[in-house]
Design a protein around this motif. Structure first.
Motif, PDB file in Angstrom:
ATOM      1  N   THR A 161       0.652  -1.343  -0.066  1.00 22.54           N
ATOM      2  CA  THR A 161      -0.031   0.164  -0.082  1.00 22.54           C
ATOM      3  C   THR A 161       0.885   1.116   0.055  1.00 22.54           C
ATOM      4  O   THR A 161       0.818   2.056  -0.976  1.00 22.54           O
ATOM      5  N   LEU A 162       1.849   1.241   0.917  1.00 22.16           N
ATOM      6  CA  LEU A 162       2.643   2.622   1.212  1.00 22.16           C
ATOM      7  C   LEU A 162       3.621   2.875  -0.100  1.00 22.16           C
ATOM      8  O   LEU A 162       3.788   3.931  -0.334  1.00 22.16           O
TER       9      LEU A 162
ATOM     10  N   SER B 238      -8.009   1.429  -2.588  1.00 25.02           N
ATOM     11  CA  SER B 238      -7.603   2.616  -2.958  1.00 25.02           C
ATOM     12  C   SER B 238      -8.755   3.920  -2.511  1.00 25.02           C
ATOM     13  O   SER B 238      -8.519   5.089  -1.882  1.00 25.02           O
TER      14      SER B 238
ATOM     15  N   HIS C 196     -12.817  18.222  -2.141  1.00 25.43           N
ATOM     16  CA  HIS C 196     -13.697  17.160  -1.985  1.00 25.43           C
ATOM     17  C   HIS C 196     -15.127  17.453  -1.926  1.00 25.43           C
ATOM     18  O   HIS C 196     -15.428  18.539  -1.127  1.00 25.43           O
TER      19      HIS C 196
ATOM     20  N   LYS D 175     -17.848  16.549  -0.608  1.00 28.30           N
ATOM     21  CA  LYS D 175     -18.422  16.441   0.770  1.00 28.30           C
ATOM     22  C   LYS D 175     -17.775  17.187   1.774  1.00 28.30           C
ATOM     23  O   LYS D 175     -18.439  17.883   2.376  1.00 28.30           O
ATOM     24  N   SER D 176     -16.452  17.032   2.018  1.00 26.85           N
ATOM     25  CA  SER D 176     -15.960  17.698   3.252  1.00 26.85           C
ATOM     26  C   SER D 176     -15.280  19.081   2.708  1.00 26.85           C
ATOM     27  O   SER D 176     -14.865  19.823   3.676  1.00 26.85           O
TER      28      SER D 176
ATOM     29  N   ARG E 155     -12.566  19.568   1.667  1.00 23.44           N
ATOM     30  CA  ARG E 155     -10.935  19.489   1.918  1.00 23.44           C
ATOM     31  C   ARG E 155     -10.303  19.408   0.695  1.00 23.44           C
ATOM     32  O   ARG E 155     -10.693  18.891  -0.142  1.00 23.44           O
TER      33      ARG E 155
ATOM     34  N   ARG F 247      -7.912  17.858  -2.181  1.00 27.03           N
ATOM     35  CA  ARG F 247      -7.554  16.391  -2.367  1.00 27.03           C
ATOM     36  C   ARG F 247      -6.996  16.480  -4.052  1.00 27.03           C
ATOM     37  O   ARG F 247      -6.948  17.699  -4.567  1.00 27.03           O
ATOM     38  N   ARG F 248      -6.821  15.326  -4.317  1.00 25.23           N
ATOM     39  CA  ARG F 248      -6.277  15.312  -5.602  1.00 25.23           C
ATOM     40  C   ARG F 248      -7.436  15.283  -6.489  1.00 25.23           C
ATOM     41  O   ARG F 248      -8.485  14.716  -6.396  1.00 25.23           O
TER      42      ARG F 248
ATOM     43  N   GLU G 120       0.155  13.602  -3.013  1.00 22.49           N
ATOM     44  CA  GLU G 120      -0.643  12.519  -3.729  1.00 22.49           C
ATOM     45  C   GLU G 120      -0.296  12.344  -5.010  1.00 22.49           C
ATOM     46  O   GLU G 120      -0.132  11.093  -5.562  1.00 22.49           O
TER      47      GLU G 120
ATOM     48  N   ARG H 226      -4.647   5.647 -11.004  1.00 25.19           N
ATOM     49  CA  ARG H 226      -3.862   4.865 -10.015  1.00 25.19           C
ATOM     50  C   ARG H 226      -3.923   5.049  -8.654  1.00 25.19           C
ATOM     51  O   ARG H 226      -4.115   6.395  -8.454  1.00 25.19           O
ATOM     52  N   GLN H 227      -3.893   4.294  -7.765  1.00 31.06           N
ATOM     53  CA  GLN H 227      -3.749   4.608  -6.246  1.00 31.06           C
ATOM     54  C   GLN H 227      -2.352   5.294  -6.063  1.00 31.06           C
ATOM     55  O   GLN H 227      -1.369   5.139  -6.637  1.00 31.06           O
ATOM     56  N   THR H 228      -2.329   6.184  -5.260  1.00 28.88           N
ATOM     57  CA  THR H 228      -1.348   6.869  -4.744  1.00 28.88           C
ATOM     58  C   THR H 228      -0.780   6.277  -3.673  1.00 28.88           C
ATOM     59  O   THR H 228      -1.418   5.664  -2.794  1.00 28.88           O
ATOM     60  N   ALA H 229       0.632   6.128  -3.867  1.00 27.12           N
ATOM     61  CA  ALA H 229       1.507   5.344  -2.714  1.00 27.12           C
ATOM     62  C   ALA H 229       2.067   6.402  -1.817  1.00 27.12           C
ATOM     63  O   ALA H 229       2.919   7.139  -2.291  1.00 27.12           O
ATOM     64  N   TRP H 230       1.699   6.343  -0.452  1.00 25.29           N
ATOM     65  CA  TRP H 230       2.189   7.367   0.327  1.00 25.29           C
ATOM     66  C   TRP H 230       3.806   7.510   0.316  1.00 25.29           C
ATOM     67  O   TRP H 230       4.147   8.759   0.345  1.00 25.29           O
TER      68      TRP H 230
END
Lengths: 652, 276
Positions: free
Chosen positions: A348-349, A359, B26, B28-29, B31, B33-34, B72, B182-186
């Motif tokens: 994940t990280l 995700s 975002h 809703k919030s 805040r 975001r990407r 992100e 794609r997912q972001t990897a921290w």
């Protein structure tokens, strides 16, 4: 003639054993440093082995006695063999003692042999099928060889052909027991297991303690570290040691809900793959059940190769529901769940490859502090008609009600409302955080995103530390576990720990209220047969087996217990973010659990977790009704006449 | 043109894709975001073959929350993002144009509309105008076709698609219907670089004169309530979509006639070939 050869054989095999041990130790030392008190660990080891481990093994009485006889017989025999045959001490007493220990070992070994005649599928075959024969050979040979020393047979017995047969027996026996112990034979478990107990990463587990919170991940990447475990060498050294302790008994496999559901996970195979990884090589020699749907023999790895690139597939790691059934069952006290989450952290990280809705869920947690992307300003809406004091206004209360994300879910809201009704009936001084609460971080953490977990946890702790309260109570065992066992790692400067950090599950509080007479409950007679499903995060994670049962008992309910209840409870399939990653299998875990429930003939299943409620209610009807204990209790409340002062308050 | 010669000498290889990213909001919030569309544009760029991707952000990046959003984007597998720092309430277009000119990009990908600020959707058009390049809206796929040409799959209403051939350089804005990012990897987001560029800010005159408030979904205008016997009927009348036009209702006709009409329809829609 034989007597003159044995000392040299012994010396030779012991030397080979030591060389093998040193090589094995070097393999473990490829892991990451972890502080362990070596001396204290070694001192504590015998007790951990004889008491703590024995408790787990004793769940199978026959096997426990078998092991005591065989292992005890072997250890005593080995010491005596060195004295009698190695140093040639001329003592009839020692010789007789050796006869006794080898006889005991022989008896034990016959039971090992018997178990292997028709072995259950969970047991590994291969070299493990050879082991009972080696044990018998070892015990029988040294029994015969010792007869002259005990004076039963004349000195000089054993010459000619018999001597060669005995010699072959000695070589075979010592080969399995000593050579095999050092060089990755089945007996490796004795050596690695003993050290694993001594240097266990969760020493709190011994002496009846419990240690279930995941370890905090150091998020500092300034020195170029990768986060999580990419390669076997990224595990802590004592985790690698722990993998080597596995005896491949497959008790984990028999308990694993994902394995039973046909998802590609088998805890035993996973640990064996970790052993392949730490030693280098392939899984071709693995002789146990495979990961469902995956052939054995294709996995290769080494300490410096990425695990998910050839050794273990990603789906395997994501199939786990983190229910800890394997850990609870493991007679070697191996920590499967820690290892799985460590590897998930890397995926994940570092790789950003969380499957399914992972995700999206993590993005939602980051942007809205809840997993489904609901408006954080709507968190308190479920309580619009409940008239619950807000902590931000009240500042101080006996009990802080931690609502958790059930606040957004209409089914869970029924549980929350029921619990509020109970709290009000008992006149408990309580308040909640309303929109100030955030997701506790459980899902993010099980998905491997410790960065988001830590961020949520720190902000929650900052919120909590503004207020005064004596205890936190929650209806969600996942939040309960996080707050109770995982937040303290991040709370050092919050001041909350100083005042004692007491977190309760709602069933415990309800049980207290019943015991103190604050609420009275009608007997529940109309429900038919009732059974209780132990949520993993309440039971195995926190040892809370009694409070829910006591509450049900207080309503006159006699539980029809499932075969798998208490510490052996089977997961509902909802833990470890498994519904989010959603790895396909042949069956659904929730369906299997509902079959367990049906077996008791239950009309109603009592649950103490909104996640379990959702999973079990997701099973198609007809099926028993599913209710949280709070709902059952709220329906059975007897109105007690309130003291006049509180009525006056309400009127005012 | 210089860009042209670079491309034709090495067809479909080593072209530069510039992706413009912004800090979203975002729904809703509220805040940071990407941004949904911007990350889809970046996903599209990262999926193109033989390209070098430059990611550019122009804006006020001093706020740590906004920086974490840029990280992100970095977490999608980037080594760096060019950040041209702008004062708050400045017009990002001139800075972006200047940066793009320096970069000599072949393809510029953007989202269709920012999630915060003006959100007019004009940025890609203004940039294309300033650069003198064509602008293609609503792209869902971009592939290099060689010889400096690119094939752009464009999203049209109701899920229809149109394939366009466009000669580089061009600007394309990416539609929400494009592939999910794609997912972001921290951790890789933390390792990536936010490389600051010194380009002057241009105050946005429009923004300095207006106040911004969050957009609210307008209630949908419903048809005037018709007389009906039950509430359910009224509800149906108010919400039902207008019936589709065209077509024919065949009831009394013979089975052959009905079959012929269905056959003709299938042929006209290209589902089956006409028998010769």
């Amino acid at each position: 003639m034989l007597e003159s050869v044995i000392p040299w054989l012994l010396a030779g095999f012991i030397a080979v054993l030591l060389a093998g041990m040193l090589r094995r130790i070097r393999l473990w030392r490829a892991g990451q440093p972890e502080k362990v008190d070596l001396v204290a660990g070694l001192m504590a080891m015998p007790r951990r082995y004889l008491v703590d481990l024995h408790h787990v093994v004793e769940r199978d009485k026959v096997m426990s006695n078998t092991h005591v006889a065989t292992a005890g017989g072997f250890v005593a025999s080995m010491i005596l063999i060195i004295l009698v045959h190695g140093f040639g001490l001329d003592s009839t007493i020692l010789a007789w003692a050796l006869l006794a220990t080898t006889a005991m070992m022989f008896v034990g070994a016959t039971f090992v042999y018997r178990r292997r005649v028709n072995p259950p599928s969970r047991l590994s075959k291969g070299p493990w099928m050879r082991l009972p024969k080696s044990l018998l050979t070892f015990a029988a040979t040294f029994f015969i060889v010792t007869l002259p020393a005990a004076g039963v047979l004349p000195e000089g017995f054993g010459s000619g052909v018999l001597a060669f047969i005995l010699l072959a027996g000695i070589v075979a026996g010592l080969g399995e027991m000593l050579f095999g112990m050092g060089w990755a034979g089945p007996m490796k478990h004795a050596f690695a297991g003993a050290l694993h107990l001594a240097f266990h990463r969760r020493s709190e587990r011994f002496g009846g303690g419990r240690s279930t919170g995941l370890k905090l991940l150091d998020l500092d990447i300034s020195k170029g570290q990768t986060l999580g475990v990419a390669k076997p060498a990224d595990f802590k050294w004592n985790q690698l040691l722990g993998f080597d302790a596995c005896v491949q008994c497959g008790r984990c496999e028999a308990m694993c809900p994902a394995f039973a559901a046909g998802q590609p996970l088998n805890p035993k195979k996973l640990i064996q793959d970790m052993v392949v990884g730490l030693a280098g090589g392939t899984d071709a020699k693995y002789a146990g059940s495979p990961y469902p749907g995956k052939d054995v023999g294709n996995a290769t790895g080494s300490p410096v190769e990425v695990i998910t690139e050839g050794l273990v597939s990603q789906e395997t790691l994501w199939s786990c529901t983190t229910c800890r059934a394997c850990v609870e069952e493991c007679p070697m006290m191996i920590e499967h769940v820690d290892a799985i989450v460590d590897m998930r952290r890397f995926l994940t990280l570092e790789q950003g490859s969380t499957p399914g809705k992972g995700s999206e869920t993590l993005q939602n947690l980051i942007a809205t502090d809840n997993p489904n992307g609901n408006d954080p300003q709507a968190r308190g809406w479920w309580a619009a008609d409940q008239n619950i004091p807000l902590m931000s206004e009240k500042k101080e209360a006996d009990v802080l009600f931690w609502v958790s994300d059930g606040a957004f879910d209409m089914r869970s809201q029924r549980i929350l409302r029921s619990f509020v009704k109970i709290l009000k009936a008992a006149n408990v001084d309580f308040a909640f955080l309303g929109d100030e609460e955030r997701d506790c971080g459980d899902v993010a953490r099980r998905l491997g995103d410790d960065a988001t977990f830590q961020s949520l946890a720190k902000r929650n702790i900052a919120t909590l530390s503004q207020y005064k309260f004596k205890r936190i109570v929650t209806t969600d065992p996942h939040a309960f576990h996080c707050l109770k066992n995982e937040y303290p790692d991040l709370m050092e400067d919050s001041g909350l720990l100083k005042n004692g950090w007491e977190v309760l599950h709602h069933t415990r509080l309800i049980n207290e209220l019943v015991a103190e007479g604050k609420i009275q409950l009608d007997a529940l007679t109309s429900a038919g047969t009732v059974t209780y499903h132990d949520p993993c995060y309440l039971g195995r994670y926190n040892g809370e087996y009694d409070a829910p049962r006591d509450v049900l008992k207080a309503m006159g309910i006699e539980l029809a217990e499932m075969e798998r209840s208490g510490f052996r409870s089977r997961c509902c399939g909802g833990g470890g973010a498994a519904p989010i990653t959603d790895i396909p299998g042949e069956r659904r875990i929730a369906d299997m659990r509902m079959d367990d429930i049906r077996e008791t003939g239950a009309d109603l299943v009592a649950v103490g977790c909104q996640q379990c409620t959702a999973m079990l209610e997701g099973v198609v009807e007809p099926r028993p009704e599913v209710q949280d204990i709070a709902e059952i209790v709220a329906a059975q409340l007897v109105e007690i006449e309130q003291p006049s002062e509180s009525i006056a308050k309400e009127v005012a | 043109m210089m860009l042209h010669s670079k491309l034709s000498s090495n067809p479909a290889k080593n072209y530069t894709v510039a992706t413009l990213v912004s800090v979203g909001k975002h729904p809703k919030s509220g805040r940071p975001r990407r941004s949904d569309q911007d990350s889809k544009a970046l996903e599209l760029a990262l999926n193109m073959d033989n390209r070098s991707v430059h990611v550019i952000h122009a804006g006020d990046s001093s706020d740590p929350l906004r920086q974490s959003v840029l990280r992100e984007y970095l977490g999608m597998g980037l080594e760096r993002i060019d950040v041209t720092r702008q004062n708050a309430n400045s017009d990002a277009v001139p800075a972006l144009v200047e940066r793009l000119k320096m970069l000599q990009a072949d393809v510029v990908l953007t989202g269709s509309r920012a999630e915060s600020g003006e959100g007019s959707g004009m940025v890609p058009y203004l940039i294309a105008q300033a650069l003198g390049w064509p602008m293609v809206p609503a792209a869902v796929e971009v592939t290099a076709a060689g010889d400096g040409e690119f094939e752009i799959l464009q999203a049209l209403p109701r899920g229809q698609r149109r394939l366009l051939k466009v000669r580089a350089p061009f600007v394309a804005s990416v539609d929400s219907a494009a592939a999910e990012s794609r997912q972001t990897a921290w951790a890789s987001g933390q390792r990536g670089q936010l490389q600051e560029m010194a380009i002057g800010s241009n105050p946005d005159e429009v923004m300095s004169q207006v106040t911004v408030e969050p957009a609210r979904k307008r209630p949908k205008r419903i048809a005037s309530a018709k007389k009906a016997k039950t509430a359910a009927d009224r509800f149906k009348a108010a919400t039902a979509k207008s019936a589709s036009k065209g077509g024919a209702i065949l009831v009394k006709e013979s089975a052959e006639e009905k079959a012929q009409v269905i056959y003709d329809l299938l042929v006209s829609q290209g589902v089956i070939n006409k028998k010769k």
